[in-house]
Scaffold this motif. Structure first.
Motif, short mmCIF file in Angstrom:
data_model
loop_
_atom_site.label_atom_id
_atom_site.label_comp_id
_atom_site.label_asym_id
_atom_site.label_seq_id
_atom_site.Cartn_x
_atom_site.Cartn_y
_atom_site.Cartn_z
N GLY A 124 31.35 41.84 50.05
CA GLY A 124 32.35 42.82 50.49
C GLY A 124 32.22 43.18 51.96
O GLY A 124 31.32 42.72 52.68
N ALA A 125 33.13 44.04 52.40
CA ALA A 125 33.08 44.52 53.79
C ALA A 125 31.78 45.28 54.04
O ALA A 125 31.27 45.28 55.16
N SER A 126 31.23 45.89 53.01
CA SER A 126 30.00 46.68 53.17
C SER A 126 28.85 45.83 53.67
O SER A 126 28.00 46.31 54.44
N THR A 127 28.76 44.57 53.26
CA THR A 127 27.72 43.69 53.78
C THR A 127 28.00 43.33 55.23
O THR A 127 27.08 43.19 56.04
N HIS A 153 35.51 55.63 65.93
CA HIS A 153 35.31 56.37 64.68
C HIS A 153 36.64 56.96 64.22
O HIS A 153 37.17 57.88 64.83
N THR A 154 37.19 56.41 63.14
CA THR A 154 38.51 56.84 62.67
C THR A 154 38.50 57.37 61.23
O THR A 154 39.55 57.64 60.68
N GLY A 155 37.32 57.50 60.62
CA GLY A 155 37.29 58.00 59.26
C GLY A 155 36.15 57.42 58.45
O GLY A 155 35.15 56.92 58.97
N SER A 156 36.31 57.47 57.14
CA SER A 156 35.23 57.16 56.21
C SER A 156 34.68 55.75 56.36
O SER A 156 33.46 55.53 56.37
N TRP A 157 35.57 54.74 56.48
CA TRP A 157 35.09 53.36 56.52
C TRP A 157 34.46 53.03 57.86
O TRP A 157 33.45 52.32 57.93
N ALA A 158 35.01 53.56 58.94
CA ALA A 158 34.37 53.40 60.24
C ALA A 158 32.99 54.06 60.23
O ALA A 158 32.03 53.51 60.78
N ASP A 159 32.90 55.21 59.59
CA ASP A 159 31.63 55.92 59.51
C ASP A 159 30.56 55.10 58.81
O ASP A 159 29.40 55.06 59.23
N LYS A 160 30.93 54.43 57.72
CA LYS A 160 29.97 53.59 57.00
C LYS A 160 29.49 52.44 57.88
O LYS A 160 28.30 52.09 57.88
N ALA A 161 30.40 51.85 58.64
CA ALA A 161 30.01 50.76 59.54
C ALA A 161 29.07 51.26 60.63
O ALA A 161 28.07 50.60 60.97
N ALA A 207 37.13 43.64 63.99
CA ALA A 207 37.97 44.54 63.19
C ALA A 207 37.71 44.37 61.70
O ALA A 207 37.68 43.25 61.19
N ASP A 208 37.51 45.51 61.05
CA ASP A 208 37.55 45.56 59.59
C ASP A 208 39.03 45.71 59.21
O ASP A 208 39.60 46.78 59.37
#
Length: 362
Positions: A76-79, A99-107, A172-173
């Motif tokens: 997944g994108a998480s890896t 930083h634009t939100g939750s998914w950017a934060d995880k990255a 880019a994700d």
């Protein structure tokens, strides 16, 4: 077959009915082999043909950019959040993120585990309800790359244009909006996307990268986490998620049939406009938290006057066959994920339901 649900799930998400029916017809006996594609060797000629076809079809839809390689990976994108800094964040460099939100934060959190990390711009000040102005993005001179999340599924915000990063690779994700519209791949050093929203079923992650960028990964990181390992072995270093890759190829065929990316974009914008018009025309009964200039046409987020009314909306919508309209648990509210495969008819049914709900509860 009974009536299909109005599927607005955020991921895994709707797949084109035509693709599901084709897969069903070929499920037991694929191309006269007497086997399902899930049963055959990934080293065999039949699977490799499908694998290579999916790669070339994806690049074709993107205009056949020169010098780019497609990889089919897992995790997944998480890896990818970890693989990117592991491969590219070398000594003396800094990883730069918008930083634009939750998914950017995880990255960002994963990059901080690897090395020096920099926030080039952020929309935290307005609760991530917008995309930062491109002119406000500050990229350090020693940046290894600039990373963006093209569409934030939770906040419902999306880049309308992409930043020009010069000689710094733009990464880019695109998990939630890849192939939803035309874009210039040559702007990017690497693009990655979990398949389960716009490309196919869960289980495969698609990478599109400049060949020169992934040619030599650092030798000190594990073999399976090096991009060069997979690039040098055509994504067949280990057993690939073969059925998921096959389904991606079928979805790509379907996108071609819709008029390629230009046709898909037109359909997506028409679907989104239906729902946004209902929100904006409700006299405040529905409100859209995302700033208008940053609104996503993949994930439409909206709120009602109270959580109790939102719970009632969900309850009544489920009775009418709607699925997946509850907002993400971290922010609440309501969300309609209207990825490529969600038909216009489902969006029209949702808009009609929203109008009816307003009449009965307004």
């Amino acid at each position: 077959m009974g009536k299909r649900a109005y599927n607005f799930n955020a991921g895994p998400a709707a797949l084109p009915l035509e693709v599901l029916e084709r897969a069903q017809a070929n499920f037991v006996d694929f191309r006269g082999t007497g086997m399902s594609i899930m049963e055959m060797s990934h080293r065999g000629k039949v699977y490799e043909e499908v694998h290579n076809e999916a790669e070339s079809r994806l690049l074709s839809l993107l205009g056949n950019p020169k010098g780019y390689k497609v990889l089919f990976l897992q995790g997944g994108a998480s890896t990818q959040f970890a693989m990117i800094p592991m491969n590219f964040l070398t000594e003396g460099k800094v990883a730069s993120y918008v930083h634009t939100g939750s998914w950017a934060d995880k990255a960002i959190k994963e990059a901080k585990l690897i090395g020096d990390t920099h926030i080039a711009a952020s929309s935290e000040a307005d609760n991530f309800m917008s995309i930062p102005d491109l002119k406000d993005i500050q990229i350090p001179e020693n940046a290894a790359y600039l990373h963006i999340t093209s569409n934030e599924t939770i906040g419902g915000v999306q880049y309308q244009q992409y930043p020009d990063t010069g000689n710094v690779p733009l990464i880019a994700d695109m998990s939630s909006d890849i192939l939803s519209r035309p874009f210039d791949v040559n702007q990017f050093g690497l693009i990655y996307a979990g398949a389960q929203k716009n490309l196919g079923p869960s289980g495969v992650t698609v990478i599109i990268a400049r060949e020169e960028l992934i040619a030599e990964s650092p030798k000190h990181i594990p073999t399976m986490l090096r991009y060069s390992t997979h690039a040098n072995n055509n994504s067949l270093y280990n057993t690939p998620p073969s059925f998921s890759v096959y389904m991606v190829n079928e979805v790509l065929k379907w996108i071609e049939e819709q008029g390629a990316l230009e046709g898909i974009e037109q359909k997506n914008r028409e679907k989104a406009q239906l729902i946004y018009d209902t929100i904006d025309g409700s006299g405040g009964f529905y409100t859209g938290p995302a700033q208008v200039g940053s609104r996503s046409f993949m994930n439409v987020t909206f709120r009602l006057a109270s959580e109790e009314l939102e719970k009632q909306f969900i309850k009544e919508s489920e009775l009418e066959g709607f699925v997946g309209l509850k907002g993400h648990r971290s922010v609440g509210g309501l969300r309609a994920s209207i990825y490529n495969a969600v038909p216009y008819e489902s969006c029209k049914a949702l808009a009609d339901f929203m109008s009816h709900f307003q009449k009965t509860h307004g």
